[in-house]
Motif scaffolding. Structure first.
Motif, PDB file in Angstrom:
ATOM      1  N   LYS A  94       0.835  -1.208   0.000  1.00 27.12           N
ATOM      2  CA  LYS A  94       0.000   0.000   0.000  1.00 27.12           C
ATOM      3  C   LYS A  94       0.866   1.253   0.000  1.00 27.12           C
ATOM      4  N   LYS A  95       1.952   1.202   0.761  1.00 29.38           N
ATOM      5  CA  LYS A  95       2.858   2.345   0.807  1.00 29.38           C
ATOM      6  C   LYS A  95       3.420   2.637  -0.584  1.00 29.38           C
ATOM      7  N   ASP A 133       0.579   3.968  -2.925  1.00 29.22           N
ATOM      8  CA  ASP A 133       0.296   5.379  -2.626  1.00 29.22           C
ATOM      9  C   ASP A 133       1.370   6.284  -3.229  1.00 29.22           C
ATOM     10  N   TRP A 134       2.606   5.842  -3.157  1.00 30.95           N
ATOM     11  CA  TRP A 134       3.699   6.644  -3.731  1.00 30.95           C
ATOM     12  C   TRP A 134       3.553   6.747  -5.248  1.00 30.95           C
ATOM     13  N   ASN A 175       0.828   6.655  -6.916  1.00 34.04           N
ATOM     14  CA  ASN A 175      -0.291   7.570  -7.192  1.00 34.04           C
ATOM     15  C   ASN A 175       0.133   9.031  -7.066  1.00 34.04           C
ATOM     16  N   THR A 176       0.971   9.308  -6.090  1.00 32.34           N
ATOM     17  CA  THR A 176       1.415  10.699  -5.924  1.00 32.34           C
ATOM     18  C   THR A 176       2.330  11.153  -7.057  1.00 32.34           C
TER      19      THR A 176
END
Length: 344
Positions: free
Chosen positions: A331-332, A335-336, A338-339
């Motif tokens: 997930k980490k 999320d990265w 996506n950013t």
């Protein structure tokens, strides 16, 4: 008597200078007409003297002088195929001498994903073309005799730097690579592969996945260990590089750059997709370097099953023994991505 001696000396001197001038003009005087300091001339296999003259004529000022030297040195009767170095300022003696010295090619290839890519690269550096190279490596007699398949024969082509003559045939290139392959798989490596329950081609196949998974040489034994743990437990390898390979193979586009594997990609129908097929793919998904092969043969012993790219140590991975911890790491990373706006 003195006058006769002087006359003879004068005539002798004149003849000497005439002969010396003839020799210099025809043997050593610059007879080149190209701007580069040096370059290579390639004489194909089967060429005769007329073919050779046609090939070199664009680079020679005075062909009659060249032909005289060729005749004096019997080159006209003994044309050799190969790659020959011409240097600016050479005279006819040097030009003909160069056409007797076949200069080897330093051939290097690595990180290619298919036999076709390797053949294209090699075929651009030696006389044999890519189609001839593909044909001999996929020859059914060769494959059967040496225990390879069309899918895994790429394992023979160990990435390294090799020396070949330009006029090497496709068959001789293949046989030399097989010889190098057998040398590489010495008793030590064979015993390590056997201890893992893998054949040399299977080791190479797994190494190709490890190679694609991480460029960090110091991390490869750990990645290899995780994949071997999955195999031992009967789990699918679930290796993203195999999905990427499957997508490229499906679309016949190996120039495509895929930075992110999507959930929809995981079900792509392909024998190379290790999310839907147990065990190893039918062959390597790339040319693994020797470091990756040795990483598989010398894996790190641990209980890690999962890993994903690290967002804190770029180029490395975060490893986990449990799926719950892996989900946190994954997930980490997602999320990265996506950013950064990485959608594909």
């Amino acid at each position: 008597m003195n006058k006769k001696i002087k006359l003879l000396l004068l005539i002798g001197s004149a003849l000497f200078f005439i002969v010396a001038g003839f020799v210099y003009f025809n043997f050593f005087l610059d007879n080149t007409k190209f701007s580069k300091n040096e370059f290579y001339v390639e004489i194909p296999t089967g060429s005769n003297y007329e073919d050779a003259k046609r090939i070199v004529s664009p680079y020679v000022k005075n062909m009659s002088g060249f032909e005289l030297m060729a005749s004096l040195r019997s080159y006209d009767k003994n044309v050799k195929p190969g790659r020959f170095l011409f240097k600016k300022g050479m005279g006819n003696y040097g030009l003909v001498a160069s056409l007797r010295r076949n200069v080897p090619v330093n051939l290097a290839f690595n990180n290619q994903e298919r036999l076709e890519n390797i053949a294209q690269r090699v075929g651009s550096q030696i006389e044999a073309d890519s189609l001839q190279l593909i044909t001999v490596f996929r020859d059914s007699t060769f494959l059967k005799k040496n225990g390879f398949t069309k899918e895994n024969v790429i394992a023979v082509l160990l990435p390294n730097s090799y020396e070949f003559y330009w006029n090497t045939s496709a068959e001789k290139f293949r046989d030399k690579m097989l010889e190098e392959y057998k040398k590489f798989w010495n008793k030590d490596r064979l015993s390590k592969a056997e201890a893992l329950g893998l054949s040399p081609t299977e080791v190479t196949t797994l190494a190709s996945i490890v190679h694609k998974e991480t460029v960090k040489a110091d991390e490869r034994p750990r990645v290899a260990g995780a994949y071997l743990n999955r195999l031992e437990q009967g789990m699918p390898l679930q290796a993203d590089p195999t999905v990427i390979y499957s997508l490229k193979l499906r679309d016949n586009d190996f120039n495509r750059v895929i930075k992110r594997v999507l959930y929809a990609d995981l079900t792509v129908s392909s024998p190379y997709n290790t999310y839907v097929n147990l065990g190893l793919p039918p062959g390597p998904i790339a040319q693994p370097d020797i470091n990756a092969i040795d990483a598989v043969l010398n894996p790190e012993k641990h209980d890690y099953i999962y890993f994903c790219a690290s967002v804190e140590r770029f180029g490395y991975h975060e490893f986990a023994s449990t799926y719950a911890q892996h989900q946190v790491n994954a997930k980490k990373y997602a999320d990265w991505l996506n950013t950064t706006g990485t959608n594909r």
